[in-house]
Design a protein around this motif. Structure first.
Motif, PDB file in Angstrom:
ATOM      1  N   THR A   1       0.829  -1.210   0.000  1.00 46.55           N
ATOM      2  CA  THR A   1       0.000   0.000   0.000  1.00 46.55           C
ATOM      3  C   THR A   1       0.860   1.255   0.000  1.00 46.55           C
ATOM      4  O   THR A   1       0.323   2.361   0.052  1.00 46.55           O
ATOM      5  CB  THR A   1      -0.928   0.019   1.230  1.00 46.55           C
ATOM      6  OG1 THR A   1      -0.120  -0.043   2.412  1.00 46.55           O
ATOM      7  CG2 THR A   1      -1.905  -1.149   1.202  1.00 46.55           C
ATOM      8  N   VAL A   2       2.200   1.075   0.004  1.00 44.85           N
ATOM      9  CA  VAL A   2       3.091   2.231   0.025  1.00 44.85           C
ATOM     10  C   VAL A   2       4.090   2.156  -1.129  1.00 44.85           C
ATOM     11  O   VAL A   2       4.598   1.082  -1.431  1.00 44.85           O
ATOM     12  CB  VAL A   2       3.851   2.330   1.365  1.00 44.85           C
ATOM     13  CG1 VAL A   2       2.909   2.707   2.486  1.00 44.85           C
ATOM     14  CG2 VAL A   2       4.588   1.053   1.697  1.00 44.85           C
ATOM     15  N   PRO A   3       4.339   3.195  -1.850  1.00 45.48           N
ATOM     16  CA  PRO A   3       3.790   4.538  -1.641  1.00 45.48           C
ATOM     17  C   PRO A   3       2.340   4.685  -2.084  1.00 45.48           C
ATOM     18  O   PRO A   3       1.711   5.698  -1.835  1.00 45.48           O
ATOM     19  CB  PRO A   3       4.709   5.425  -2.472  1.00 45.48           C
ATOM     20  CG  PRO A   3       5.228   4.549  -3.551  1.00 45.48           C
ATOM     21  CD  PRO A   3       5.300   3.171  -2.950  1.00 45.48           C
ATOM     22  N   PHE A   4       1.788   3.638  -2.746  1.00 45.69           N
ATOM     23  CA  PHE A   4       0.369   3.589  -3.108  1.00 45.69           C
ATOM     24  C   PHE A   4       0.029   2.121  -3.336  1.00 45.69           C
ATOM     25  O   PHE A   4       0.909   1.266  -3.355  1.00 45.69           O
ATOM     26  CB  PHE A   4       0.062   4.449  -4.339  1.00 45.69           C
ATOM     27  CG  PHE A   4       1.079   4.345  -5.443  1.00 45.69           C
ATOM     28  CD1 PHE A   4       1.123   3.238  -6.285  1.00 45.69           C
ATOM     29  CD2 PHE A   4       2.017   5.346  -5.631  1.00 45.69           C
ATOM     30  CE1 PHE A   4       2.066   3.136  -7.305  1.00 45.69           C
ATOM     31  CE2 PHE A   4       2.975   5.253  -6.643  1.00 45.69           C
ATOM     32  CZ  PHE A   4       2.995   4.146  -7.479  1.00 45.69           C
ATOM     33  N   ASP A   5      -1.251   1.821  -3.499  1.00 41.77           N
ATOM     34  CA  ASP A   5      -1.680   0.437  -3.672  1.00 41.77           C
ATOM     35  C   ASP A   5      -1.080  -0.158  -4.939  1.00 41.77           C
ATOM     36  O   ASP A   5      -1.149   0.442  -6.023  1.00 41.77           O
ATOM     37  CB  ASP A   5      -3.209   0.352  -3.757  1.00 41.77           C
ATOM     38  CG  ASP A   5      -3.883   0.656  -2.432  1.00 41.77           C
ATOM     39  OD1 ASP A   5      -3.196   0.629  -1.400  1.00 41.77           O
ATOM     40  OD2 ASP A   5      -5.101   0.927  -2.433  1.00 41.77           O
ATOM     41  N   LEU A   6      -0.500  -1.348  -4.768  1.00 44.82           N
ATOM     42  CA  LEU A   6       0.151  -2.028  -5.893  1.00 44.82           C
ATOM     43  C   LEU A   6       0.071  -3.529  -5.665  1.00 44.82           C
ATOM     44  O   LEU A   6       0.309  -4.008  -4.558  1.00 44.82           O
ATOM     45  CB  LEU A   6       1.619  -1.590  -5.979  1.00 44.82           C
ATOM     46  CG  LEU A   6       2.475  -2.167  -7.093  1.00 44.82           C
ATOM     47  CD1 LEU A   6       1.990  -1.687  -8.459  1.00 44.82           C
ATOM     48  CD2 LEU A   6       3.924  -1.804  -6.892  1.00 44.82           C
ATOM     49  N   ASP A   7      -0.288  -4.259  -6.720  1.00 43.88           N
ATOM     50  CA  ASP A   7      -0.346  -5.718  -6.662  1.00 43.88           C
ATOM     51  C   ASP A   7       0.224  -6.240  -7.980  1.00 43.88           C
ATOM     52  O   ASP A   7      -0.385  -6.061  -9.032  1.00 43.88           O
ATOM     53  CB  ASP A   7      -1.788  -6.180  -6.458  1.00 43.88           C
ATOM     54  CG  ASP A   7      -1.905  -7.687  -6.275  1.00 43.88           C
ATOM     55  OD1 ASP A   7      -0.875  -8.352  -6.011  1.00 43.88           O
ATOM     56  OD2 ASP A   7      -3.033  -8.209  -6.411  1.00 43.88           O
ATOM     57  N   VAL A   8       1.407  -6.858  -7.907  1.00 40.44           N
ATOM     58  CA  VAL A   8       2.110  -7.293  -9.113  1.00 40.44           C
ATOM     59  C   VAL A   8       2.442  -8.777  -9.004  1.00 40.44           C
ATOM     60  O   VAL A   8       3.086  -9.196  -8.030  1.00 40.44           O
ATOM     61  CB  VAL A   8       3.425  -6.508  -9.325  1.00 40.44           C
ATOM     62  CG1 VAL A   8       4.157  -6.994 -10.559  1.00 40.44           C
ATOM     63  CG2 VAL A   8       3.164  -5.019  -9.390  1.00 40.44           C
ATOM     64  N   GLU A   9       2.036  -9.545  -9.986  1.00 37.14           N
ATOM     65  CA  GLU A   9       2.461 -10.934 -10.076  1.00 37.14           C
ATOM     66  C   GLU A   9       3.865 -10.913 -10.674  1.00 37.14           C
ATOM     67  O   GLU A   9       4.063 -10.484 -11.820  1.00 37.14           O
ATOM     68  CB  GLU A   9       1.512 -11.742 -10.953  1.00 37.14           C
ATOM     69  CG  GLU A   9       1.845 -13.202 -10.976  1.00 37.14           C
ATOM     70  CD  GLU A   9       0.897 -14.017 -11.832  1.00 37.14           C
ATOM     71  OE1 GLU A   9       1.227 -15.186 -12.072  1.00 37.14           O
ATOM     72  OE2 GLU A   9      -0.146 -13.494 -12.260  1.00 37.14           O
ATOM     73  N   LEU A  10       4.852 -11.332  -9.920  1.00 36.11           N
ATOM     74  CA  LEU A  10       6.243 -11.150 -10.321  1.00 36.11           C
ATOM     75  C   LEU A  10       6.662 -12.023 -11.492  1.00 36.11           C
ATOM     76  O   LEU A  10       7.660 -11.740 -12.145  1.00 36.11           O
ATOM     77  CB  LEU A  10       7.167 -11.348  -9.121  1.00 36.11           C
ATOM     78  CG  LEU A  10       6.954 -10.313  -8.008  1.00 36.11           C
ATOM     79  CD1 LEU A  10       7.947 -10.533  -6.886  1.00 36.11           C
ATOM     80  CD2 LEU A  10       7.055  -8.891  -8.552  1.00 36.11           C
ATOM     81  N   LYS A  11       5.901 -13.040 -11.797  1.00 31.03           N
ATOM     82  CA  LYS A  11       6.189 -13.859 -12.976  1.00 31.03           C
ATOM     83  C   LYS A  11       6.192 -12.993 -14.228  1.00 31.03           C
ATOM     84  O   LYS A  11       7.002 -13.186 -15.137  1.00 31.03           O
ATOM     85  CB  LYS A  11       5.129 -14.963 -13.087  1.00 31.03           C
ATOM     86  CG  LYS A  11       5.305 -15.881 -14.264  1.00 31.03           C
ATOM     87  CD  LYS A  11       4.212 -16.937 -14.275  1.00 31.03           C
ATOM     88  CE  LYS A  11       4.384 -17.836 -15.491  1.00 31.03           C
ATOM     89  NZ  LYS A  11       3.335 -18.863 -15.546  1.00 31.03           N
TER      90      LYS A  11
END
Length: 194
Positions: A179-189
């Protein structure tokens, strides 16, 4: 290979005005660290691909108040005798900064990301995080690739106000959710696959 001739600094160390006179088309990357000109190795395609893909994911999630760029100069210390100006792999900074101006002042930067290469291990793991922390950049992420560590991972850090140093906030192998510095959701594949 052609010989590269660099201008001579005006004094014993490189001032920011000296650094700014360097041509944009140098065949090597340079940084300014405590008044010393530092030559950096050219990046491998795999390094650039990982950085580009991660930057795109971050940019896609960034609110309008932030902008994301790669390899742009950040002014870490404007000290007259020992200035420091470095271009991190990825920079998240305020949308208030004029895109036509360089360098980006550190106080406008929320996050810097370094992708570790075999030739930059020491710098990315020890030297540059110290410089970023001294400049009070709130968040630092280090991407360890399969070339530099047993497994691909993103190490996240946040500045501790009490110590002025970074503290670890996570190690992400398959997914980076924050959630920092903002909301982020990344599938690293999607970042690491060739």
């Amino acid at each position: 290979m052609p010989t590269v001739r660099l201008p001579v600094p005006s004094g014993d160390v490189w001032a920011r005005t000296d650094y700014e006179t360097l041509p944009d088309d140098l065949p090597v990357r340079v940084s300014l660290v405590h008044g010393n000109l530092v030559l950096n190795a050219r990046r491998r395609p795999v390094h650039q691909r990982i950085a580009r893909r991660l930057a795109t994911c971050i940019e896609d999630a960034a609110p309008d108040a932030w902008q994301v760029d790669m390899d742009v100069d950040v002014l870490l210390d404007d000290d007259e005798l020992e200035p420091s100006e470095i271009a991190p792999d990825i920079v998240v900074y305020s949308a208030e900064h004029d895109l036509y101006e360089r360098p980006i002042p550190a106080d406008l930067v929320a996050l810097v990301v370094e992708v570790v290469s075999p030739s930059t291990k020491r710098k990315d793991r020890r030297i540059q995080p110290t410089l970023y922390a001294e400049a009070q950049i709130r968040h630092y992420w280090r991407v360890e690739t399969d070339q530099t560590a047993p497994a691909f991972a993103i190490y996240t850090y946040e500045l501790d106000d009490a110590t002025g140093e970074y503290v670890a906030t996570g190690v992400h192998h398959d997914r980076l959710t924050t959630t920092v510095p903002f909301d982020l959701d990344v599938e690293l594949k999607t970042v690491r696959e060739p």
